[in-house]
Design a protein around this motif. Structure first.
Motif, PDB file in Angstrom:
ATOM      1  N   THR A  67       0.813  -1.234   0.000  1.00 23.11           N
ATOM      2  CA  THR A  67       0.000   0.000   0.000  1.00 23.11           C
ATOM      3  C   THR A  67       0.839   1.274   0.000  1.00 23.11           C
ATOM      4  O   THR A  67       0.320   2.349  -0.306  1.00 23.11           O
ATOM      5  N   ARG A  68       2.129   1.184   0.355  1.00 22.59           N
ATOM      6  CA  ARG A  68       2.946   2.395   0.393  1.00 22.59           C
ATOM      7  C   ARG A  68       3.010   3.049  -0.991  1.00 22.59           C
ATOM      8  O   ARG A  68       3.172   2.373  -1.992  1.00 22.59           O
ATOM      9  N   ARG A  69       2.852   4.340  -1.012  1.00 24.45           N
ATOM     10  CA  ARG A  69       3.045   5.089  -2.257  1.00 24.45           C
ATOM     11  C   ARG A  69       4.005   6.234  -1.967  1.00 24.45           C
ATOM     12  O   ARG A  69       4.036   6.753  -0.849  1.00 24.45           O
ATOM     13  N   SER A  70       4.772   6.619  -2.947  1.00 27.49           N
ATOM     14  CA  SER A  70       5.566   7.836  -2.811  1.00 27.49           C
ATOM     15  C   SER A  70       4.603   9.011  -2.802  1.00 27.49           C
ATOM     16  O   SER A  70       3.740   9.110  -3.671  1.00 27.49           O
ATOM     17  N   ILE A  71       4.766   9.870  -1.807  1.00 24.26           N
ATOM     18  CA  ILE A  71       3.880  11.034  -1.710  1.00 24.26           C
ATOM     19  C   ILE A  71       4.632  12.255  -2.243  1.00 24.26           C
ATOM     20  O   ILE A  71       5.728  12.567  -1.780  1.00 24.26           O
ATOM     21  N   LYS A  72       4.025  12.892  -3.221  1.00 28.52           N
ATOM     22  CA  LYS A  72       4.672  14.075  -3.798  1.00 28.52           C
ATOM     23  C   LYS A  72       3.895  15.345  -3.484  1.00 28.52           C
ATOM     24  O   LYS A  72       4.398  16.440  -3.660  1.00 28.52           O
ATOM     25  N   ASN A  73       2.641  15.175  -3.023  1.00 26.36           N
ATOM     26  CA  ASN A  73       1.842  16.337  -2.604  1.00 26.36           C
ATOM     27  C   ASN A  73       1.534  16.232  -1.113  1.00 26.36           C
ATOM     28  O   ASN A  73       0.532  15.650  -0.722  1.00 26.36           O
ATOM     29  N   PHE A  74       2.425  16.799  -0.321  1.00 24.82           N
ATOM     30  CA  PHE A  74       2.194  16.801   1.124  1.00 24.82           C
ATOM     31  C   PHE A  74       1.255  17.949   1.468  1.00 24.82           C
ATOM     32  O   PHE A  74       1.096  18.887   0.688  1.00 24.82           O
ATOM     33  N   MET A 134       8.546  26.953  -4.444  1.00 27.04           N
ATOM     34  CA  MET A 134       9.013  26.352  -3.191  1.00 27.04           C
ATOM     35  C   MET A 134       8.027  25.335  -2.619  1.00 27.04           C
ATOM     36  O   MET A 134       8.351  24.614  -1.679  1.00 27.04           O
ATOM     37  N   LYS A 135       6.820  25.295  -3.200  1.00 26.88           N
ATOM     38  CA  LYS A 135       5.765  24.416  -2.658  1.00 26.88           C
ATOM     39  C   LYS A 135       6.242  22.966  -2.505  1.00 26.88           C
ATOM     40  O   LYS A 135       5.906  22.283  -1.545  1.00 26.88           O
ATOM     41  N   LYS A 136       7.038  22.503  -3.489  1.00 29.08           N
ATOM     42  CA  LYS A 136       7.519  21.109  -3.440  1.00 29.08           C
ATOM     43  C   LYS A 136       8.365  20.849  -2.187  1.00 29.08           C
ATOM     44  O   LYS A 136       8.528  19.696  -1.783  1.00 29.08           O
ATOM     45  N   PHE A 137       8.905  21.925  -1.604  1.00 27.65           N
ATOM     46  CA  PHE A 137       9.679  21.778  -0.358  1.00 27.65           C
ATOM     47  C   PHE A 137       8.848  22.186   0.858  1.00 27.65           C
ATOM     48  O   PHE A 137       8.872  21.514   1.888  1.00 27.65           O
ATOM     49  N   THR A 138       8.123  23.320   0.729  1.00 31.33           N
ATOM     50  CA  THR A 138       7.418  23.837   1.917  1.00 31.33           C
ATOM     51  C   THR A 138       6.258  22.929   2.322  1.00 31.33           C
ATOM     52  O   THR A 138       5.872  22.901   3.490  1.00 31.33           O
ATOM     53  N   ASN A 139       5.702  22.173   1.374  1.00 30.11           N
ATOM     54  CA  ASN A 139       4.575  21.284   1.716  1.00 30.11           C
ATOM     55  C   ASN A 139       5.000  20.047   2.498  1.00 30.11           C
ATOM     56  O   ASN A 139       4.180  19.413   3.144  1.00 30.11           O
ATOM     57  N   ALA A 140       6.283  19.699   2.409  1.00 33.40           N
ATOM     58  CA  ALA A 140       6.769  18.552   3.195  1.00 33.40           C
ATOM     59  C   ALA A 140       6.857  18.970   4.660  1.00 33.40           C
ATOM     60  O   ALA A 140       6.872  20.164   4.979  1.00 33.40           O
ATOM     61  N   GLY A 141       6.950  17.970   5.553  1.00 35.02           N
ATOM     62  CA  GLY A 141       6.961  18.285   6.977  1.00 35.02           C
ATOM     63  C   GLY A 141       8.314  18.104   7.640  1.00 35.02           C
ATOM     64  O   GLY A 141       8.515  18.514   8.787  1.00 35.02           O
ATOM     65  N   ALA A 142       9.236  17.474   6.950  1.00 37.26           N
ATOM     66  CA  ALA A 142      10.589  17.235   7.481  1.00 37.26           C
ATOM     67  C   ALA A 142      11.395  16.585   6.359  1.00 37.26           C
ATOM     68  O   ALA A 142      10.836  16.148   5.340  1.00 37.26           O
ATOM     69  N   VAL A 143      12.696  16.510   6.585  1.00 36.94           N
ATOM     70  CA  VAL A 143      13.549  15.883   5.576  1.00 36.94           C
ATOM     71  C   VAL A 143      14.699  15.143   6.253  1.00 36.94           C
ATOM     72  O   VAL A 143      15.121  15.523   7.352  1.00 36.94           O
ATOM     73  N   ALA A 144      15.142  14.069   5.614  1.00 36.10           N
ATOM     74  CA  ALA A 144      16.380  13.400   6.066  1.00 36.10           C
ATOM     75  C   ALA A 144      17.273  13.241   4.841  1.00 36.10           C
ATOM     76  O   ALA A 144      16.855  12.646   3.844  1.00 36.10           O
ATOM     77  N   MET A 145      18.447  13.812   4.919  1.00 36.88           N
ATOM     78  CA  MET A 145      19.419  13.596   3.852  1.00 36.88           C
ATOM     79  C   MET A 145      20.164  12.314   4.211  1.00 36.88           C
ATOM     80  O   MET A 145      20.669  12.177   5.331  1.00 36.88           O
ATOM     81  N   SER A 172      20.069  10.432  -1.091  1.00 37.09           N
ATOM     82  CA  SER A 172      18.634  10.716  -1.090  1.00 37.09           C
ATOM     83  C   SER A 172      18.314  11.944  -0.273  1.00 37.09           C
ATOM     84  O   SER A 172      18.876  12.147   0.804  1.00 37.09           O
ATOM     85  N   MET A 173      17.433  12.761  -0.835  1.00 40.13           N
ATOM     86  CA  MET A 173      16.759  13.738  -0.008  1.00 40.13           C
ATOM     87  C   MET A 173      15.401  13.093   0.276  1.00 40.13           C
ATOM     88  O   MET A 173      14.544  13.017  -0.610  1.00 40.13           O
ATOM     89  N   LEU A 174      15.254  12.549   1.464  1.00 41.66           N
ATOM     90  CA  LEU A 174      14.054  11.796   1.797  1.00 41.66           C
ATOM     91  C   LEU A 174      13.075  12.732   2.495  1.00 41.66           C
ATOM     92  O   LEU A 174      13.324  13.185   3.619  1.00 41.66           O
ATOM     93  N   GLN A 175      12.006  13.037   1.780  1.00 43.61           N
ATOM     94  CA  GLN A 175      11.012  13.958   2.341  1.00 43.61           C
ATOM     95  C   GLN A 175       9.983  13.177   3.155  1.00 43.61           C
ATOM     96  O   GLN A 175       9.590  12.067   2.765  1.00 43.61           O
ATOM     97  N   PHE A 176       9.548  13.783   4.236  1.00 47.70           N
ATOM     98  CA  PHE A 176       8.494  13.215   5.081  1.00 47.70           C
ATOM     99  C   PHE A 176       7.352  14.213   5.137  1.00 47.70           C
ATOM    100  O   PHE A 176       7.597  15.430   5.145  1.00 47.70           O
ATOM    101  N   GLY A 177       6.141  13.697   5.228  1.00 48.31           N
ATOM    102  CA  GLY A 177       5.026  14.628   5.400  1.00 48.31           C
ATOM    103  C   GLY A 177       3.698  13.918   5.474  1.00 48.31           C
ATOM    104  O   GLY A 177       3.589  12.727   5.175  1.00 48.31           O
ATOM    105  N   TYR A 178       2.714  14.682   5.891  1.00 45.13           N
ATOM    106  CA  TYR A 178       1.349  14.149   5.932  1.00 45.13           C
ATOM    107  C   TYR A 178       0.675  14.477   4.609  1.00 45.13           C
ATOM    108  O   TYR A 178       1.126  15.359   3.871  1.00 45.13           O
ATOM    109  N   TYR A 179      -0.382  13.745   4.318  1.00 44.31           N
ATOM    110  CA  TYR A 179      -1.001  13.862   2.997  1.00 44.31           C
ATOM    111  C   TYR A 179      -2.515  13.744   3.129  1.00 44.31           C
ATOM    112  O   TYR A 179      -3.023  13.132   4.070  1.00 44.31           O
ATOM    113  N   ASP A 180      -3.224  14.325   2.167  1.00 47.11           N
ATOM    114  CA  ASP A 180      -4.684  14.217   2.151  1.00 47.11           C
ATOM    115  C   ASP A 180      -5.136  13.145   1.176  1.00 47.11           C
ATOM    116  O   ASP A 180      -6.231  12.615   1.300  1.00 47.11           O
TER     117      ASP A 180
END
Ligand code: FMN
Length: 195
Positions: free
Chosen positions: A14-21, A87-98, A162-170
């Motif tokens: 069920t995991r999907r890559s989320i691109k719209n946080f 900047m939305k592609k970055f500001t919409n994420a909630g955290a990042v791990a390089m 990797s720039m691994l983005q984390f975030g919540y999604y709708d």
């Protein structure tokens, strides 16, 4: 240890890559819990070939300044509105791990280390999914930019994989189908022959 909500199989399927946080921040505590478990990934020689630069909470807001400079072409020539859009592609994420991997001079070890770190990243993605947190493994070209590396304190002999983005999604994006097994598996030996 946290209760597991999803079976391993469910998490993988069920995991999907989320691109719209949705812009909701992800707590550093959540990322720490995920990393504690994820580093149990297989790795040859127990080299633990990974390290992480995490930016969450207030630090993520600060990190956005760095991302603006490297992630938005001609950022200082754009109007405030256009810059915000880009900047939305970055500001919409909630955290990042390089995710940073040593570049062993020996080719075999280098490939093994990259492979091991990739399994660790998949662990992270699955564990995050289990917590309702989306991720996306991003590889923008600026990860190899010498100035960006220097700003982050990445050493010679290390690579940001990797720039691994984390975030919540709708919304969960639709799955992109994988190739059927008939196309990608052949069976070695006599049991593959027609009776
Ligand atoms: C090594 C690697 C690099 C990736 N780089 C990017 C990237 O730069 N930008 C992006 O939007 N997605 C990137 N992705 C995510 C893939 O596009 C995503 O996994 C793919 O669309 C499959 O979707 P799924 O993960 O939801 O199954 C990357 C994935 C991997 C494994």
């Amino acid at each position: 240890m946290n209760e597991q909500a999803l079976s391993v199989r469910e998490a993988i399927r069920t995991r999907r890559s989320i691109k719209n946080f949705n812009g909701q921040p992800v707590d550093q505590e959540n990322i720490e819990e995920i990393l504690e478990d994820a580093v149990w990934a297989p790795n040859h020689g127990n080299r633990n070939p990974w390290r992480f630069i995490v930016a969450a909470g207030k630090q993520y807001s600060e990190f956005l300044d760095v991302l603006r400079e490297y992630g938005v072409p001609k950022w200082n020539e754009l109007s405030a509105e256009d810059l915000e859009k880009q900047m939305k592609k970055f500001t919409n994420a909630g955290a990042v791990a390089m995710v940073i991997v040593p570049e062993d001079a020996r080719q075999k070890e280098r490939l093994e280390d990259f492979a091991a770190a990739s399994t660790c990243i998949q662990n992270i993605q699955l564990l995050a999914w289990d917590k309702g947190i989306g991720t996306c493994w991003k590889t923008p070209a600026f990860l190899d930019n010498p100035k960006f590396r220097e700003d982050l304190g990445v050493q010679p002999g290390e690579r940001i994989i990797s720039m691994l983005q984390f975030g919540y999604y709708d919304e969960i994006p639709k799955a992109r189908p994988r190739k059927p097994l008939e196309e990608i598996v052949t069976y070695y030996g006599s049991n593959s022959e027609e009776e």
